[in-house]
Structure formats: structure tokens, C-alpha cells
Design a protein around this motif. Structure first.
Motif, PDB file in Angstrom:
ATOM      1  N   VAL A  97      -0.678   6.305 -12.321  1.00 17.93           N
ATOM      2  CA  VAL A  97      -2.090   6.117 -11.946  1.00 17.93           C
ATOM      3  C   VAL A  97      -2.619   4.816 -12.564  1.00 17.93           C
ATOM      4  O   VAL A  97      -3.275   4.006 -11.885  1.00 17.93           O
ATOM      5  CB  VAL A  97      -2.945   7.326 -12.387  1.00 17.93           C
ATOM      6  N   ALA A  98      -2.294   4.602 -13.838  1.00 18.79           N
ATOM      7  CA  ALA A  98      -2.760   3.386 -14.515  1.00 18.79           C
ATOM      8  C   ALA A  98      -2.195   2.144 -13.819  1.00 18.79           C
ATOM      9  O   ALA A  98      -2.896   1.143 -13.624  1.00 18.79           O
ATOM     10  CB  ALA A  98      -2.323   3.416 -15.982  1.00 18.79           C
ATOM     11  N   ARG A  99      -0.949   2.257 -13.401  1.00 22.73           N
ATOM     12  CA  ARG A  99      -0.314   1.121 -12.735  1.00 22.73           C
ATOM     13  C   ARG A  99      -0.944   0.840 -11.365  1.00 22.73           C
ATOM     14  O   ARG A  99      -1.207  -0.303 -10.999  1.00 22.73           O
ATOM     15  CB  ARG A  99       1.161   1.487 -12.565  1.00 22.73           C
ATOM     16  N   ARG A 146       0.866  -1.186   0.000  1.00 23.06           N
ATOM     17  CA  ARG A 146       0.000   0.000   0.000  1.00 23.06           C
ATOM     18  C   ARG A 146       0.895   1.227   0.000  1.00 23.06           C
ATOM     19  O   ARG A 146       2.032   1.163   0.456  1.00 23.06           O
ATOM     20  CB  ARG A 146      -0.830   0.100   1.297  1.00 23.06           C
ATOM     21  N   ILE A 147       0.325   2.333  -0.471  1.00 28.64           N
ATOM     22  CA  ILE A 147       0.978   3.637  -0.391  1.00 28.64           C
ATOM     23  C   ILE A 147       0.226   4.467   0.645  1.00 28.64           C
ATOM     24  O   ILE A 147      -1.008   4.570   0.580  1.00 28.64           O
ATOM     25  CB  ILE A 147       0.934   4.365  -1.751  1.00 28.64           C
ATOM     26  N   ASP A 148       0.950   5.063   1.589  1.00 32.76           N
ATOM     27  CA  ASP A 148       0.329   5.958   2.559  1.00 32.76           C
ATOM     28  C   ASP A 148       0.362   7.382   2.008  1.00 32.76           C
ATOM     29  O   ASP A 148       1.430   7.877   1.628  1.00 32.76           O
ATOM     30  CB  ASP A 148       1.046   5.819   3.902  1.00 32.76           C
ATOM     31  N   ALA A 190      -2.832  -2.700 -10.732  1.00 37.53           N
ATOM     32  CA  ALA A 190      -2.298  -3.588  -9.686  1.00 37.53           C
ATOM     33  C   ALA A 190      -3.129  -3.514  -8.409  1.00 37.53           C
ATOM     34  O   ALA A 190      -2.854  -4.242  -7.461  1.00 37.53           O
ATOM     35  CB  ALA A 190      -0.834  -3.226  -9.408  1.00 37.53           C
ATOM     36  N   ARG A 191      -4.122  -2.625  -8.407  1.00 37.60           N
ATOM     37  CA  ARG A 191      -4.965  -2.418  -7.219  1.00 37.60           C
ATOM     38  C   ARG A 191      -4.121  -2.186  -5.967  1.00 37.60           C
ATOM     39  O   ARG A 191      -4.333  -2.816  -4.918  1.00 37.60           O
ATOM     40  CB  ARG A 191      -5.963  -3.575  -7.034  1.00 37.60           C
ATOM     41  N   ILE A 192      -3.170  -1.290  -6.083  1.00 36.62           N
ATOM     42  CA  ILE A 192      -2.356  -0.891  -4.924  1.00 36.62           C
ATOM     43  C   ILE A 192      -3.116   0.228  -4.207  1.00 36.62           C
ATOM     44  O   ILE A 192      -3.328   1.301  -4.773  1.00 36.62           O
ATOM     45  CB  ILE A 192      -0.960  -0.405  -5.364  1.00 36.62           C
ATOM     46  N   PRO A 193      -3.541  -0.019  -2.973  1.00 41.49           N
ATOM     47  CA  PRO A 193      -4.367   0.979  -2.292  1.00 41.49           C
ATOM     48  C   PRO A 193      -3.573   2.210  -1.843  1.00 41.49           C
ATOM     49  O   PRO A 193      -2.360   2.132  -1.591  1.00 41.49           O
ATOM     50  CB  PRO A 193      -4.882   0.226  -1.047  1.00 41.49           C
ATOM     51  N   LEU A 194      -4.288   3.332  -1.749  1.00 38.00           N
ATOM     52  CA  LEU A 194      -3.736   4.567  -1.174  1.00 38.00           C
ATOM     53  C   LEU A 194      -4.510   4.856   0.110  1.00 38.00           C
ATOM     54  O   LEU A 194      -5.747   4.865   0.106  1.00 38.00           O
ATOM     55  CB  LEU A 194      -3.915   5.751  -2.127  1.00 38.00           C
ATOM     56  N   THR A 195      -3.787   5.108   1.198  1.00 38.93           N
ATOM     57  CA  THR A 195      -4.462   5.456   2.453  1.00 38.93           C
ATOM     58  C   THR A 195      -4.451   6.972   2.593  1.00 38.93           C
ATOM     59  O   THR A 195      -3.462   7.572   3.009  1.00 38.93           O
ATOM     60  CB  THR A 195      -3.764   4.788   3.662  1.00 38.93           C
ATOM     61  N   GLY A 208     -10.420   4.876 -10.774  1.00 44.21           N
ATOM     62  CA  GLY A 208     -10.408   3.457 -10.405  1.00 44.21           C
ATOM     63  C   GLY A 208      -9.363   3.087  -9.367  1.00 44.21           C
ATOM     64  O   GLY A 208      -9.019   1.901  -9.235  1.00 44.21           O
ATOM     65  N   LEU A 209      -8.857   4.081  -8.629  1.00 42.40           N
ATOM     66  CA  LEU A 209      -7.866   3.763  -7.587  1.00 42.40           C
ATOM     67  C   LEU A 209      -8.564   3.277  -6.318  1.00 42.40           C
ATOM     68  O   LEU A 209      -9.668   3.732  -5.985  1.00 42.40           O
ATOM     69  CB  LEU A 209      -7.005   4.984  -7.262  1.00 42.40           C
ATOM     70  N   VAL A 210      -7.901   2.370  -5.619  1.00 44.63           N
ATOM     71  CA  VAL A 210      -8.434   1.843  -4.358  1.00 44.63           C
ATOM     72  C   VAL A 210      -8.031   2.814  -3.245  1.00 44.63           C
ATOM     73  O   VAL A 210      -6.939   2.710  -2.686  1.00 44.63           O
ATOM     74  CB  VAL A 210      -7.877   0.433  -4.063  1.00 44.63           C
ATOM     75  N   VAL A 211      -8.890   3.783  -2.970  1.00 41.17           N
ATOM     76  CA  VAL A 211      -8.542   4.786  -1.953  1.00 41.17           C
ATOM     77  C   VAL A 211      -9.359   4.573  -0.683  1.00 41.17           C
ATOM     78  O   VAL A 211     -10.485   4.083  -0.721  1.00 41.17           O
ATOM     79  CB  VAL A 211      -8.723   6.234  -2.467  1.00 41.17           C
TER      80      VAL A 211
END
Ligand code: ADE
Ligand code: ZN
Length: 337
Positions: free
Chosen positions: A232-234, A218-220, A238-243, A270-273
Motif C-alpha cells: 500500500v505504501a509503495r 496501473r493495476i486493474d 509511486a502513485r500507481i492508480p487502481l481501477t 492516499g491511493l489513486v483510486v
């Protein structure tokens, strides 16, 4: 600031970006200072709150590290953590993933064992008494040397059963993720998951580097990711979440106005935020106040609120069955509201 609606207050959610040292409320700070005989620069709750007017991350960090001086005994870490967990329970947080900064304490002579021990005991009691599950994440201070971080990691190996992941926090600009490549590689070999603060004040390139050099799950924060379309596309693929931490961003002037916060644009891409509180005692609100503030500023729909809560469970480090059980509770809440 708008008060959290009933819908937000009852919304089942996880908190994934919370520094336990950032839950040190002024009242608690003064009480711990008194009982531990620590002299503080600030003598009252009002004086402390008046000092919480930050121009940037560094100004906040200077005060945050000073304040940690009141945390000396194992029971201080227990009491601090327990107070947060009781609040979390009242805010319908079902699961919390909590950062701690061991170097902020061991460099003042507090034993690592007391820090982890006090926090862990409170987490254990919260599971039993409040039904609130949790995970603990050790953060390295990125403005210190990589050798320093490696020494902390060595100490943490004895507590692998209590610490699920390692992360990276503190002053971002000038301390890129790659500085900790070897430390994180060692941590991963030892079975830790990895996360990192990136793109809070630093550039999108640091977010990229956290993924490539540190292999984070995850990215904080990650606010600055939007500067780089390919990134952003990546993140989306990859569905890498942002907190994300809206009130923190406002108080540290990462955004000038919540109406300009990137959360809605990130959802649309489409980001997992997820929505989190970062250092709630300093930034004017816990997780529900963050949901309320960002909902009001961006006029988030009911569907977007539920998507954020769902993301919080999906982005957690829980096993698939536990995630499923919590998402079922969210779905039941949705059906009833
Ligand atoms: N430590 C505590 N809060 C932080 C933040 N928002 N950014 C970096 N380091 C931190
Ligand atoms: Zn943070």
C-alpha cells in the motif's frame, strides 16, 4: 439500487476499466446471434438476465466467452463499440480507455484485423461526432499460454498506432503476472504501456508481481492490495492508480457487501483510486451506477466524489495538456455545483 444523482450524472469523468465485450447487452446479443446465424443457449433477454447470477469470476467468464460467439463481423465490433460510446456520452464520460480480448475472437476464426478495425472505426467516429476521446488496450487471456500471448503481440505490432497498451485479464488465480514477463518486456520494447488485472481474486503478491515483473502503469482492481501494508505504501508513493469496479466486485462476490468495499480505506491511505464499470452489461450498471452505488454504500462526500473523478483523468494515458483540459472542465463543474 440508488439511481445516480444529478451531480453524478453531470460529473465529468473518464472510464479506465471497461471490457468492450462486457458491454454486450442481452438485446444486442440476441440481435447479433440472429443476423449472424449463431445459435445461443439462451433464447430470450429474460433467460439471459436470469443466468447473470455469478458465484465467482470463473462462472462469469464461462458465460462471457460463450456470448462472444455472436461477434463475427467487423461491423459487429463497430456496432458494439458505438453503442457503448453513445452510452458513455450520456453518462458524461469525456474519455474512455477500452480493453478488448482478441484471443476470444481469433480462436473462433475472426481475423484480428476485423476486431481492431471495427472497434477503432467506432472510436474514431466518437471523437468526431461525440467529442469523446479514447484509447485502446489489448488484453491477453492469462489462462492461455505465454506463447499464445506472444503470437497475439506479434500480430498487434502492425496496429501500434491504434493500441496504446497491453493488459492481462481472465482467470487470475493460478495464472500469476510473472507468467507473462517476457511478453510484457517485448511489448514495452515495442513502445506499449502496460497494465494488469491483479488482486481481484488473486493475492496482494500478484499486485506486487505485476509492478515488479510487468512494470505496469496501473493495476486493474487491486482490491487485495490492502492485505499488504508495505505494498500500500509503495502504491501510494509511486502513485500507481487502481481501477476499481464496485458493482463487478459485488456481482462476482469479491466483496460480500458494498459497505465493506475497500474504496474508502484506499482513499484514506492516499491511493489513486478510480471508479469503473468492468463489464456493465453483466453487472447491473455503467459508470454512473457504479458511482451511485459506492457513494450510497460508503456515504462518500461530495469532495470524495470529485477526487475520484479527478483521479480518473490523472490516471489516464492522455498527454498532460489533454489531462489539464479535462480537469479544467471538472473544476468548472465543481465551481458551478
Ligand atoms: N474479463 C472481463 N472481465 C474480467 C474481470 N472482471 N476479471 C478478469 N477478467 C475479465
Ligand atoms: Zn476487468
Amino acid at each position: 439500487m440508488s439511481a445516480p444523482s444529478e451531480l453524478i450524472r453531470g460529473l465529468p469523468k473518464a472510464e479506465l476499466h471497461l471490457h468492450i465485450e462486457g458491454t454486450l447487452e442481452p438485446e444486442m446479443m440476441l440481435e447479433f446471434a440472429r443476423r449472424n446465424g449463431v445459435k445461443l443457449r439462451f433464447g430470450s433477454v429474460e433467460a439471459l438476465r436470469a443466468a447473470y447470477d455469478f458465484r465467482n469470476l470463473q462462472q462469469f467468464l464461462d458465460l462471457y466467452y460463450q456470448a462472444t460467439a455472436v461477434l463475427r463481423e467487423r461491423r459487429d465490433f463497430y456496432d458494439l463499440t458505438w453503442a457503448y460510446l453513445e452510452k458513455a456520452k450520456r453518462q458524461t464520460i469525456l474519455h474512455a480507455e477500452i480493453f478488448f480480448d482478441p484471443q476470444a475472437h481469433t480462436r473462433r476464426g475472426v481475423p484480428f484485423a476485423d476486431v481492431v478495425g471495427g472497434i477503432h472505426d467506432a472510436l474514431r467516429d466518437a471523437k468526431r461526432q461525440l467529442g469523446l476521446s479514447s484509447k485502446l488496450i489489448l488484453c491477453f487471456l492469462r489462462d492461455l499460454d505465454a506463447d499464445d500471448a506472444m503470437a497475439v503481440l506479434d500480430e498487434a505490432l502492425a496496429y501500434k498506432d491504434r493500441i496504446v497498451a497491453v493488459g492481462l485479464d481472465s482467470a487470475e488465480v493460478g495464472n500469476p503476472p510473472a507468467k507473462f514477463r517476457d511478453v510484457f518486456a517485448h511489448a514495452r520494447r515495442e513502445g506499449f504501456l502496460t497494465v494488469a488485472h491483479a488482486g481481484e481474486e488473486g493475492p496482494a503478491a500478484y499486485v506486487r508481481e505485476a509492478i515488479d515483473a510487468l512494470h505496469v502503469s496501473r493495476i486493474d482492481h487491486g482490491n487485495r492490495s490492502l492485505d499488504d501494508d508495505a505494498l500500500v505504501a509503495r502504491l501510494a508513493t509511486a502513485r500507481i492508480p487502481l481501477t476499481l469496479c464496485p458493482l463487478s466486485n459485488l456481482r462476482l462476490r469479491v466483496v460480500d457487501d458494498l459497505a465493506n468495499h475497500p474504496l474508502r480505506r484506499m482513499l484514506q491511505k492516499g491511493l489513486v483510486v478510480t471508479v469503473n464499470s468492468d463489464d456493465p452489461a453483466y453487472f447491473g450498471g455503467y459508470v454512473n451506477e457504479n458511482y451511485a452505488a459506492i457513494q450510497a454504500a460508503l456515504r462518500l462526500t461530495r469532495e470524495e466524489l470529485f477526487a475520484l473523478a479527478r483521479n480518473s483523468f490523472e490516471a489516464s494515458f492522455l498527454d498532460p495538456e489533454s489531462k489539464r483540459a479535462l480537469i479544467d472542465r471538472l473544476d468548472a463543474y465543481s465551481a458551478a455545483h
